[in-house]
Motif scaffolding. Structure first.
Motif, PDB file in Angstrom:
ATOM      1  N   LEU A  58      -8.342   3.056  -1.172  1.00 58.19           N
ATOM      2  CA  LEU A  58      -7.508   3.226  -2.355  1.00 58.19           C
ATOM      3  C   LEU A  58      -7.827   2.202  -3.436  1.00 58.19           C
ATOM      4  O   LEU A  58      -7.485   2.398  -4.589  1.00 58.19           O
ATOM      5  CB  LEU A  58      -6.032   3.104  -1.975  1.00 58.19           C
ATOM      6  CG  LEU A  58      -5.441   4.234  -1.136  1.00 58.19           C
ATOM      7  CD1 LEU A  58      -4.005   3.927  -0.798  1.00 58.19           C
ATOM      8  CD2 LEU A  58      -5.527   5.559  -1.862  1.00 58.19           C
TER       9      LEU A  58
ATOM     10  N   GLU B 257       0.825  -1.211   0.000  1.00 54.44           N
ATOM     11  CA  GLU B 257       0.000   0.000   0.000  1.00 54.44           C
ATOM     12  C   GLU B 257       0.858   1.259   0.000  1.00 54.44           C
ATOM     13  O   GLU B 257       0.524   2.239  -0.670  1.00 54.44           O
ATOM     14  CB  GLU B 257      -0.948  -0.033   1.197  1.00 54.44           C
ATOM     15  CG  GLU B 257      -2.023  -1.102   1.033  1.00 54.44           C
ATOM     16  CD  GLU B 257      -2.784  -1.417   2.302  1.00 54.44           C
ATOM     17  OE1 GLU B 257      -2.333  -1.017   3.396  1.00 54.44           O
ATOM     18  OE2 GLU B 257      -3.826  -2.071   2.209  1.00 54.44           O
TER      19      GLU B 257
ATOM     20  N   LEU C 230       2.036   1.574  -3.524  1.00 53.53           N
ATOM     21  CA  LEU C 230       0.955   2.072  -4.377  1.00 53.53           C
ATOM     22  C   LEU C 230       0.811   3.586  -4.230  1.00 53.53           C
ATOM     23  O   LEU C 230       0.704   4.315  -5.224  1.00 53.53           O
ATOM     24  CB  LEU C 230      -0.360   1.381  -4.035  1.00 53.53           C
ATOM     25  CG  LEU C 230      -1.594   1.865  -4.795  1.00 53.53           C
ATOM     26  CD1 LEU C 230      -1.435   1.632  -6.284  1.00 53.53           C
ATOM     27  CD2 LEU C 230      -2.839   1.156  -4.264  1.00 53.53           C
ATOM     28  N   TYR C 231       0.822   4.063  -2.987  1.00 50.39           N
ATOM     29  CA  TYR C 231       0.720   5.509  -2.758  1.00 50.39           C
ATOM     30  C   TYR C 231       1.874   6.239  -3.444  1.00 50.39           C
ATOM     31  O   TYR C 231       1.669   7.251  -4.114  1.00 50.39           O
ATOM     32  CB  TYR C 231       0.706   5.824  -1.260  1.00 50.39           C
ATOM     33  CG  TYR C 231       0.678   7.303  -0.991  1.00 50.39           C
ATOM     34  CD1 TYR C 231      -0.529   7.980  -0.903  1.00 50.39           C
ATOM     35  CD2 TYR C 231       1.854   8.047  -0.867  1.00 50.39           C
ATOM     36  CE1 TYR C 231      -0.569   9.355  -0.692  1.00 50.39           C
ATOM     37  CE2 TYR C 231       1.821   9.412  -0.662  1.00 50.39           C
ATOM     38  CZ  TYR C 231       0.620  10.062  -0.569  1.00 50.39           C
ATOM     39  OH  TYR C 231       0.589  11.422  -0.371  1.00 50.39           O
TER      40      TYR C 231
ATOM     41  N   ALA D 202       3.656   5.261  -5.971  1.00 54.05           N
ATOM     42  CA  ALA D 202       3.496   5.189  -7.427  1.00 54.05           C
ATOM     43  C   ALA D 202       2.476   6.215  -7.912  1.00 54.05           C
ATOM     44  O   ALA D 202       2.648   6.810  -8.978  1.00 54.05           O
ATOM     45  CB  ALA D 202       3.059   3.785  -7.839  1.00 54.05           C
ATOM     46  N   GLN D 203       1.439   6.457  -7.118  1.00 54.66           N
ATOM     47  CA  GLN D 203       0.413   7.418  -7.498  1.00 54.66           C
ATOM     48  C   GLN D 203       0.823   8.863  -7.203  1.00 54.66           C
ATOM     49  O   GLN D 203       0.195   9.786  -7.707  1.00 54.66           O
ATOM     50  CB  GLN D 203      -0.896   7.098  -6.773  1.00 54.66           C
ATOM     51  CG  GLN D 203      -1.519   5.801  -7.219  1.00 54.66           C
ATOM     52  CD  GLN D 203      -2.750   5.433  -6.414  1.00 54.66           C
ATOM     53  OE1 GLN D 203      -3.000   5.961  -5.332  1.00 54.66           O
ATOM     54  NE2 GLN D 203      -3.526   4.502  -6.944  1.00 54.66           N
ATOM     55  N   HIS D 204       1.851   9.041  -6.378  1.00 53.23           N
ATOM     56  CA  HIS D 204       2.341  10.379  -6.014  1.00 53.23           C
ATOM     57  C   HIS D 204       3.859  10.417  -6.225  1.00 53.23           C
ATOM     58  O   HIS D 204       4.633  10.459  -5.262  1.00 53.23           O
ATOM     59  CB  HIS D 204       1.988  10.696  -4.557  1.00 53.23           C
ATOM     60  CG  HIS D 204       0.509  10.693  -4.313  1.00 53.23           C
ATOM     61  ND1 HIS D 204      -0.185   9.545  -4.008  1.00 53.23           N
ATOM     62  CD2 HIS D 204      -0.396  11.687  -4.364  1.00 53.23           C
ATOM     63  CE1 HIS D 204      -1.460   9.840  -3.870  1.00 53.23           C
ATOM     64  NE2 HIS D 204      -1.617  11.123  -4.092  1.00 53.23           N
ATOM     65  N   PRO D 205       4.306  10.402  -7.474  1.00 52.10           N
ATOM     66  CA  PRO D 205       5.738  10.281  -7.774  1.00 52.10           C
ATOM     67  C   PRO D 205       6.584  11.465  -7.316  1.00 52.10           C
ATOM     68  O   PRO D 205       7.809  11.350  -7.280  1.00 52.10           O
ATOM     69  CB  PRO D 205       5.770  10.119  -9.288  1.00 52.10           C
ATOM     70  CG  PRO D 205       4.491  10.707  -9.773  1.00 52.10           C
ATOM     71  CD  PRO D 205       3.487  10.474  -8.683  1.00 52.10           C
TER      72      PRO D 205
ATOM     73  N   THR E  90       6.621  12.609  -4.334  1.00 54.13           N
ATOM     74  CA  THR E  90       6.891  12.460  -2.908  1.00 54.13           C
ATOM     75  C   THR E  90       8.397  12.503  -2.688  1.00 54.13           C
ATOM     76  O   THR E  90       9.153  11.809  -3.371  1.00 54.13           O
ATOM     77  CB  THR E  90       6.315  11.119  -2.384  1.00 54.13           C
ATOM     78  OG1 THR E  90       4.912  11.104  -2.617  1.00 54.13           O
ATOM     79  CG2 THR E  90       6.594  10.948  -0.908  1.00 54.13           C
TER      80      THR E  90
END
Length: 109
Positions: free
Chosen positions: A108, A25, A28-29, A31-34, A36
């Motif tokens: 998510l 998880e 995944l987060y 990957a969705q918020h590159p 960061t």
């Protein structure tokens, strides 16, 4: 300013697959918020008995300075925050509390 994303999980049930899901998880987060810049994770267990026994696969993350496991029966709440703050000395306890992001991972998927 500190742009660290904090993942916090309270784990009060026996779950042998917890770390598999937890790190998936987080991945995944990320990957969705590159964009960061950095992340930290805190897992709160009521005691060591509920921590999954199978930790070998995730040993790199678990032994890093990014993942903090807190056993509540061993620490008072103020000591737990002090422990985390000690691991992240640039972050005051107040700032740490302001920076912690809890993500309802179940939402998510």
């Amino acid at each position: 300013p500190d742009q660290t994303i904090w993942f916090v999980e309270v784990q009060f049930q026996k779950d042998p697959d917890f770390y598999h899901r937890f790190f998936a998880e987080i991945g995944l987060y990320l990957a969705q918020h590159p964009k960061t810049e950095d992340w930290q994770a805190v897992v709160l267990f009521p005691n060591r008995k509920l921590e999954p026994e199978q930790r070998h696969l995730h040993r790199a993350q678990l032994n890093s300075d990014q993942v903090h496991r807190v056993y509540l029966n061993e620490l008072k709440a103020s000591e737990a925050l002090a422990h985390i703050s000690h691991k992240c000395p640039k972050t005051s306890t107040q700032k740490l509390l302001e920076c912690i992001y809890t993500i309802p991972f179940s939402h998510l998927f």
